[in-house]
Design a protein around this motif. Structure first.
Motif, PDB file in Angstrom:
ATOM      1  N   PRO A  77     -65.723  -0.658  17.054  1.00 21.27           N
ATOM      2  CA  PRO A  77     -64.610  -0.925  17.988  1.00 21.27           C
ATOM      3  C   PRO A  77     -64.993  -1.748  19.200  1.00 21.27           C
ATOM      4  O   PRO A  77     -64.107  -2.342  19.837  1.00 21.27           O
ATOM      5  N   GLU A  78     -66.284  -1.803  19.520  1.00 21.17           N
ATOM      6  CA  GLU A  78     -66.718  -2.582  20.676  1.00 21.17           C
ATOM      7  C   GLU A  78     -66.899  -4.067  20.369  1.00 21.17           C
ATOM      8  O   GLU A  78     -67.061  -4.878  21.283  1.00 21.17           O
ATOM      9  N   ARG A  79     -66.850  -4.426  19.102  1.00 15.59           N
ATOM     10  CA  ARG A  79     -67.000  -5.835  18.727  1.00 15.59           C
ATOM     11  C   ARG A  79     -65.707  -6.599  19.035  1.00 15.59           C
ATOM     12  O   ARG A  79     -64.636  -6.002  19.144  1.00 15.59           O
ATOM     13  N   PRO A  80     -65.751  -7.914  19.173  1.00 17.91           N
ATOM     14  CA  PRO A  80     -64.549  -8.701  19.472  1.00 17.91           C
ATOM     15  C   PRO A  80     -63.417  -8.415  18.487  1.00 17.91           C
ATOM     16  O   PRO A  80     -63.612  -8.475  17.269  1.00 17.91           O
TER      17      PRO A  80
ATOM     18  N   ARG B  80     -77.315   6.226  19.254  1.00 19.91           N
ATOM     19  CA  ARG B  80     -76.344   7.216  18.783  1.00 19.91           C
ATOM     20  C   ARG B  80     -75.500   7.719  19.949  1.00 19.91           C
ATOM     21  O   ARG B  80     -76.026   8.198  20.948  1.00 19.91           O
ATOM     22  N   GLY B  81     -74.207   7.598  19.811  1.00 23.62           N
ATOM     23  CA  GLY B  81     -73.304   8.040  20.856  1.00 23.62           C
ATOM     24  C   GLY B  81     -72.800   6.929  21.747  1.00 23.62           C
ATOM     25  O   GLY B  81     -71.942   7.162  22.606  1.00 23.62           O
ATOM     26  N   ASP B  82     -73.290   5.703  21.560  1.00 22.46           N
ATOM     27  CA  ASP B  82     -72.848   4.589  22.400  1.00 22.46           C
ATOM     28  C   ASP B  82     -71.473   4.065  21.997  1.00 22.46           C
ATOM     29  O   ASP B  82     -70.780   3.455  22.802  1.00 22.46           O
ATOM     30  N   SER B  83     -71.086   4.267  20.735  1.00 18.20           N
ATOM     31  CA  SER B  83     -69.841   3.713  20.219  1.00 18.20           C
ATOM     32  C   SER B  83     -68.728   4.761  20.217  1.00 18.20           C
ATOM     33  O   SER B  83     -68.966   5.956  19.988  1.00 18.20           O
ATOM     34  N   ALA B  84     -67.500   4.289  20.401  1.00 14.63           N
ATOM     35  CA  ALA B  84     -66.339   5.177  20.306  1.00 14.63           C
ATOM     36  C   ALA B  84     -66.233   5.761  18.901  1.00 14.63           C
ATOM     37  O   ALA B  84     -65.721   6.877  18.723  1.00 14.63           O
ATOM     38  N   TYR B  85     -66.706   5.009  17.893  1.00 14.44           N
ATOM     39  CA  TYR B  85     -66.684   5.570  16.542  1.00 14.44           C
ATOM     40  C   TYR B  85     -67.638   6.752  16.433  1.00 14.44           C
ATOM     41  O   TYR B  85     -67.299   7.777  15.845  1.00 14.44           O
ATOM     42  N   ASP B  86     -68.838   6.634  16.978  1.00 12.30           N
ATOM     43  CA  ASP B  86     -69.773   7.764  16.978  1.00 12.30           C
ATOM     44  C   ASP B  86     -69.112   8.987  17.607  1.00 12.30           C
ATOM     45  O   ASP B  86     -69.172  10.099  17.070  1.00 12.30           O
ATOM     46  N   ASN B  87     -68.482   8.780  18.747  1.00 14.93           N
ATOM     47  CA  ASN B  87     -67.900   9.887  19.518  1.00 14.93           C
ATOM     48  C   ASN B  87     -66.736  10.553  18.795  1.00 14.93           C
ATOM     49  O   ASN B  87     -66.456  11.735  19.027  1.00 14.93           O
ATOM     50  N   TYR B  88     -66.052   9.807  17.937  1.00 17.47           N
ATOM     51  CA  TYR B  88     -64.859  10.331  17.262  1.00 17.47           C
ATOM     52  C   TYR B  88     -65.157  11.634  16.534  1.00 17.47           C
ATOM     53  O   TYR B  88     -64.361  12.570  16.562  1.00 17.47           O
TER      54      TYR B  88
ATOM     55  N   VAL C 176     -69.859  -4.815   4.580  1.00 14.96           N
ATOM     56  CA  VAL C 176     -69.626  -3.840   5.645  1.00 14.96           C
ATOM     57  C   VAL C 176     -68.351  -3.045   5.383  1.00 14.96           C
ATOM     58  O   VAL C 176     -67.636  -3.276   4.412  1.00 14.96           O
ATOM     59  N   TYR C 177     -68.090  -2.118   6.298  1.00 12.93           N
ATOM     60  CA  TYR C 177     -66.909  -1.251   6.226  1.00 12.93           C
ATOM     61  C   TYR C 177     -66.249  -1.305   7.600  1.00 12.93           C
ATOM     62  O   TYR C 177     -66.604  -0.547   8.499  1.00 12.93           O
ATOM     63  N   PRO C 178     -65.290  -2.200   7.797  1.00 14.09           N
ATOM     64  CA  PRO C 178     -64.781  -2.447   9.151  1.00 14.09           C
ATOM     65  C   PRO C 178     -64.053  -1.289   9.811  1.00 14.09           C
ATOM     66  O   PRO C 178     -64.053  -1.179  11.037  1.00 14.09           O
ATOM     67  N   GLY C 179     -63.404  -0.430   9.027  1.00 12.76           N
ATOM     68  CA  GLY C 179     -62.645   0.645   9.645  1.00 12.76           C
ATOM     69  C   GLY C 179     -62.170   1.653   8.624  1.00 12.76           C
ATOM     70  O   GLY C 179     -62.297   1.444   7.410  1.00 12.76           O
ATOM     71  N   PRO C 180     -61.620   2.784   9.076  1.00 12.74           N
ATOM     72  CA  PRO C 180     -61.204   3.854   8.166  1.00 12.74           C
ATOM     73  C   PRO C 180     -60.092   3.408   7.221  1.00 12.74           C
ATOM     74  O   PRO C 180     -59.012   3.028   7.666  1.00 12.74           O
TER      75      PRO C 180
END
Length: 555
Positions: free
Chosen positions: A124-127, A445-453, A520-524
């Motif tokens: 989610p942090e990528r452009p 680990r934990g830097d991304s909003a996806y990790d935190n989800y 890659v796997y861009p999103g859920p």
């Protein structure tokens, strides 16, 4: 050729992609036959979380997402670094432009969508990255299927109540906060309500394909089970028919178009060894996916790509031999994953495809990563679900079988698991300093909003917790998958290619084709999204090019 039947369009495979293709073609006025190899419908889609990653769709926008085609393309171009034939800019554009149209089209025919507003893209942090692009189907009452209810593919583990993939993050944390308890209780009470009403409620993947089956039947699609595709009949670069097996005998069908949506080769031991150098036993995909589409494609020299790729993910193998795909378990605090030398080597909370690939890469480098070990301490076991284990509950049969290891010290756990003792001790000591700082200096680990989800918001870093309080636990982890993602190369219209040129009337979507998502796997929902969207695109292209009816805009 002596034809035994004639159809306008033959669709191969009853997963979500095949069903959407069949629904669209039938709606467009074609006479459609859907053939399925198994004696049940749903394919791997029925075993999935049921989410679709569809940028710029109106359901997500109603839930508050601000999105655009431009932002979606920026994101896909940024994260999908592979520029192979399946991931061309034209295919990405076709996917983005048609995804929102497909969502509206299916809604008009009876699909009931639910947004997942908190579910992030996997980068989610990528452009162009966003939170909330995934959607899924509303809970469905299987009684609406009539006789088809008993023909639905069932998972190895039945859900105790209908749930939503966009809210499943609360399930492992049910007993850690009032918010999560309320969220899960709401789904549970809804399940009880459905039962009291006599409904046969289902959701996620089973709910999605069940509603699509109902929609297909309403569009007069003919569905034929236990009818595997045996061959394509091609003349002068054009499809003219198919050979299927019916009642154990060859059966020849004349058709103007074929849409292949018959799954990948994840359960074919020989093909897995050839292209992935691993077996098939760690896959969570349908057992019927034996690579039939790939073998037929290779027989006809169709273009293929990404055969060395899959929708990878760390997987535990249950004591009964069934796979358990690990999504949330590895993201929560008080756990790490290490190789046999006791070393961490990736961000445990990252995208499962990235995590699975990290395991394979490490194995190639050191030969010490298969199996790896997920190490947990007492607070992980006391606070969270792990697979079917409730918090604070450790079934003796899992300990007795050796599936779950337990020890009162890190050193003893390492010895039981044959992990390098000094290596594991050093890794845990270093990891615990990261917990103190709230920052994983090695793998972020934990830097991304996806990790935190999937983390625990009660912690300063939702993904980090000390590993210091006994007892300690360990489970073997393997590089499993949700399916292979390589196969037939299709163009932006879904047309199957040979030597870079389309076979007229032949289309491919889903895991039998090379994915637009590249490596890659861009999103859920990045498996169900493409298979359904390109099924929709294919059916509309068939209408606009092969049948004299009003044009349907595609891209």
């Amino acid at each position: 050729m002596e034809w035994q039947e004639q159809w306008d369009v033959v669709v191969v495979g009853s997963g979500a992609g095949g069903l959407v293709a069949a629904i669209t073609a039938a709606y467009n006025g074609q006479k459609v036959l859907l053939v399925e190899k198994s004696d049940v419908f749903g394919g791997s889609s029925a075993l999935s979380g049921g989410g679709l990653w569809i940028p710029n769709n109106h359901v997500s926008k109603k839930a508050g997402l601000q999105d655009s085609e431009e932002e979606a393309l920026t994101y896909m171009e940024d994260v999908i670094e592979d520029n192979g034939p399946a991931s061309t800019r034209e295919r990405k554009v076709a996917y983005i432009k048609n995804g929102s149209k497909m969502v509206s089209f299916l809604e008009e025919l009876g699909m009931e969508w639910v947004a997942a507003p908190l579910y992030p893209d996997y980068y989610p942090e990528r452009p162009g990255g966003k939170i909330g692009r995934s959607i899924e189907g509303e809970v469905f009452d299987l009684r609406e299927l009539g006789e088809y209810e008993s023909l639905l593919r069932k998972g190895m583990v039945e859900m105790p109540f209908p749930l939503y993939s966009g809210r499943v993050y609360s399930v492992p944390r049910t007993f850690t906060s009032m918010k999560d308890f309320t969220n899960v209780s709401g789904m549970l009470f809804s399940g009880i309500k459905y039962k009291l009403q006599g409904k046969h409620a289902t959701s996620i993947g089973q709910g999605l394909v069940s509603r699509l089956i109902k929609m297909a039947l309403l569009q007069d699609v003919t569905i034929r089970l236990s009818a595997p595709l045996k061959d394509l009949i091609i003349e002068n670069e054009e499809i003219i028919g198919v050979e299927i097996e019916q009642d154990g005998e060859p059966y020849f069908i004349q058709t103007k178009a074929v849409i292949l949506a018959g799954g990948g080769f994840e359960r074919n031991e020989e093909l897995r060894r050839k292209y992935h150098n691993i077996g098939s036993e760690w896959s969570s995909a349908s057992i019927g996916n034996q690579g039939d589409m790939l073998l037929i494609a290779q027989k006809h020299s169709l273009d293929t790509a990404l055969l060395d790729e899959a929708w990878w993910g760390p997987t535990a193998i249950n004591d009964d031999g069934s796979p358990s795909f690990l999504v949330y378990e590895r993201s929560l605090p008080h756990t790490i994953i290490v190789d046999q030398e006791g070393n961490r080597y990736f961000n445990e909370a990252e995208s499962y495809v990235d995590a699975g690939k990290a395991m394979l890469d490490k194995q190639e480098q050191s030969g010490k990563a298969i199996p790896s070990w997920m190490i947990m301490e007492s607070r992980h076991r006391n606070r969270y679900l792990f697979g079917s284990m409730m918090p604070r509950m450790v079934p003796k049969k899992l300990l007795n079988s050796g599936w779950l290891k337990r020890a009162d010290s890190i050193e003893d756990l390492a010895k039981i698991c044959a992990i390098d003792v000094e290596g594991l001790r050093k890794t845990i000591d270093r990891f615990n300093t990261f917990v103190d700082k709230g920052k994983d200096e090695d793998y972020k680990r934990g830097d991304s909003a996806y990790d935190n989800y999937y983390g625990d918001p009660a912690y300063a870093n939702p993904n980090l917790g000390h590993i210091s309080k006994p007892p300690f636990y360990a489970v073997k982890v393997y590089p499993g998958d949700l399916g292979t993602k390589g196969g037939i190369v299709a163009d932006e219209h879904g047309q199957a290619l040979r030597d870079g040129k389309p076979i007229i009337g032949l289309y491919a979507t889903g895991n039998c084709s090379a994915s637009v998502m590249g490596k890659v796997y861009p999103g859920p929902g990045s498996t169900l999204g493409p298979t359904t969207v390109f099924g929709y695109i294919s059916a509309n292209h068939i209408k606009s090019t092969m049948f004299e009816q009003a044009e349907v805009e595609t891209i």
